[in-house]
Design an enzyme around this catalytic site. Structure first.
Site, PDB file in Angstrom:
ATOM      1  N   HIS A  90       0.970   7.709   3.537  1.00  0.00           N
ATOM      2  CA  HIS A  90       0.558   7.081   2.287  1.00  0.00           C
ATOM      3  C   HIS A  90       1.784   6.429   1.648  1.00  0.00           C
ATOM      4  O   HIS A  90       2.924   6.889   1.833  1.00  0.00           O
ATOM      5  CB  HIS A  90      -0.005   8.122   1.322  1.00  0.00           C
ATOM      6  CG  HIS A  90      -1.347   8.649   1.723  1.00  0.00           C
ATOM      7  ND1 HIS A  90      -2.183   9.251   0.815  1.00  0.00           N
ATOM      8  CD2 HIS A  90      -1.989   8.681   2.918  1.00  0.00           C
ATOM      9  CE1 HIS A  90      -3.289   9.636   1.428  1.00  0.00           C
ATOM     10  NE2 HIS A  90      -3.190   9.297   2.701  1.00  0.00           N
ATOM     11  N   GLU A 139       2.995   6.504  -1.327  1.00  0.00           N
ATOM     12  CA  GLU A 139       3.803   7.392  -2.169  1.00  0.00           C
ATOM     13  C   GLU A 139       4.704   8.291  -1.325  1.00  0.00           C
ATOM     14  O   GLU A 139       5.884   8.464  -1.631  1.00  0.00           O
ATOM     15  CB  GLU A 139       2.902   8.268  -3.054  1.00  0.00           C
ATOM     16  CG  GLU A 139       1.988   7.491  -3.976  1.00  0.00           C
ATOM     17  CD  GLU A 139       0.608   7.206  -3.400  1.00  0.00           C
ATOM     18  OE1 GLU A 139      -0.333   7.042  -4.186  1.00  0.00           O
ATOM     19  OE2 GLU A 139       0.469   7.139  -2.151  1.00  0.00           O
ATOM     20  N   CYS A 170      -3.674  10.873  -4.385  1.00  0.00           N
ATOM     21  CA  CYS A 170      -4.575  11.875  -3.816  1.00  0.00           C
ATOM     22  C   CYS A 170      -3.928  13.258  -3.993  1.00  0.00           C
ATOM     23  O   CYS A 170      -2.785  13.352  -4.452  1.00  0.00           O
ATOM     24  CB  CYS A 170      -4.805  11.570  -2.338  1.00  0.00           C
ATOM     25  SG  CYS A 170      -3.355  11.880  -1.300  1.00  0.00           S
ATOM     26  N   CYS A 200      -0.446  13.500  -2.236  1.00  0.00           N
ATOM     27  CA  CYS A 200       0.613  12.741  -2.903  1.00  0.00           C
ATOM     28  C   CYS A 200       0.964  13.339  -4.264  1.00  0.00           C
ATOM     29  O   CYS A 200       2.137  13.396  -4.631  1.00  0.00           O
ATOM     30  CB  CYS A 200       0.205  11.277  -3.029  1.00  0.00           C
ATOM     31  SG  CYS A 200       0.083  10.453  -1.422  1.00  0.00           S
TER      32      CYS A 200
END
Length: 154
Positions: A56, A58, A86, A89
């Site tokens: 992801h 992040e 999410c 993260c």
């Protein structure tokens, strides 16, 4: 509290999301700045390219700066993300001791800061982040366009 630089850094995160879009990745981008307001890391989703469900934006932005600066505690740093983080993260932001999170679109399926659950609720863990949701139409529009394109290909 919205700061003058928030719009600028969120736009840079959006530019990262555009890169993801062009790679057929879910268009999410992230920019990490240090306490001196210097950009230390930028990233976008690369789950498909890396065959890695944890790639992801992040997480990738955090990993870059941690490796570069040889530290995992990022006290005083701010992460700008085009999408609400999410659970994975949000947890990474807590563990990294990020001071502030700014995001531009809500995530009603996976959002772990405001939409579905709030893992960043003050007092829930031993670290608290300052969170700012600054709605940026571009951040939600690019996601809508991406998933429309995905549906049309099926």
């Amino acid at each position: 509290m919205r700061r003058i630089e928030d719009d600028y850094f969120l736009q840079l995160a959006y530019q990262e999301a555009q890169k993801a879009f062009l790679k057929n990745e879910v268009p999410v981008g992230a920019v990490l700045i240090n306490p001196q307001k210097k950009i230390v890391s930028k990233a976008h989703n690369l789950k498909e390219c890396h065959h890695d469900g944890m790639a992801h934006a992040e997480i990738l932005a955090l990993r870059k700066v941690m490796k570069k600066e040889k530290k995992w505690r990022l006290d005083g740093y701010t992460l700008y993300s085009t999408l609400e983080p999410c659970p994975m993260c949000a947890g990474a932001l807590l563990h990294a001791r990020i001071e502030r999170l700014v995001f531009g679109a809500l995530d009603f399926k996976w959002g772990a800061v405001q939409s579905r659950i709030n893992l960043l609720t003050p007092g829930l863990f031993n670290h608290t982040l300052n969170v700012e949701y600054l709605p940026l139409t571009d951040c939600s529009d690019i996601l809508t366009a991406f998933f429309k394109q995905v549906r049309e290909k099926k």
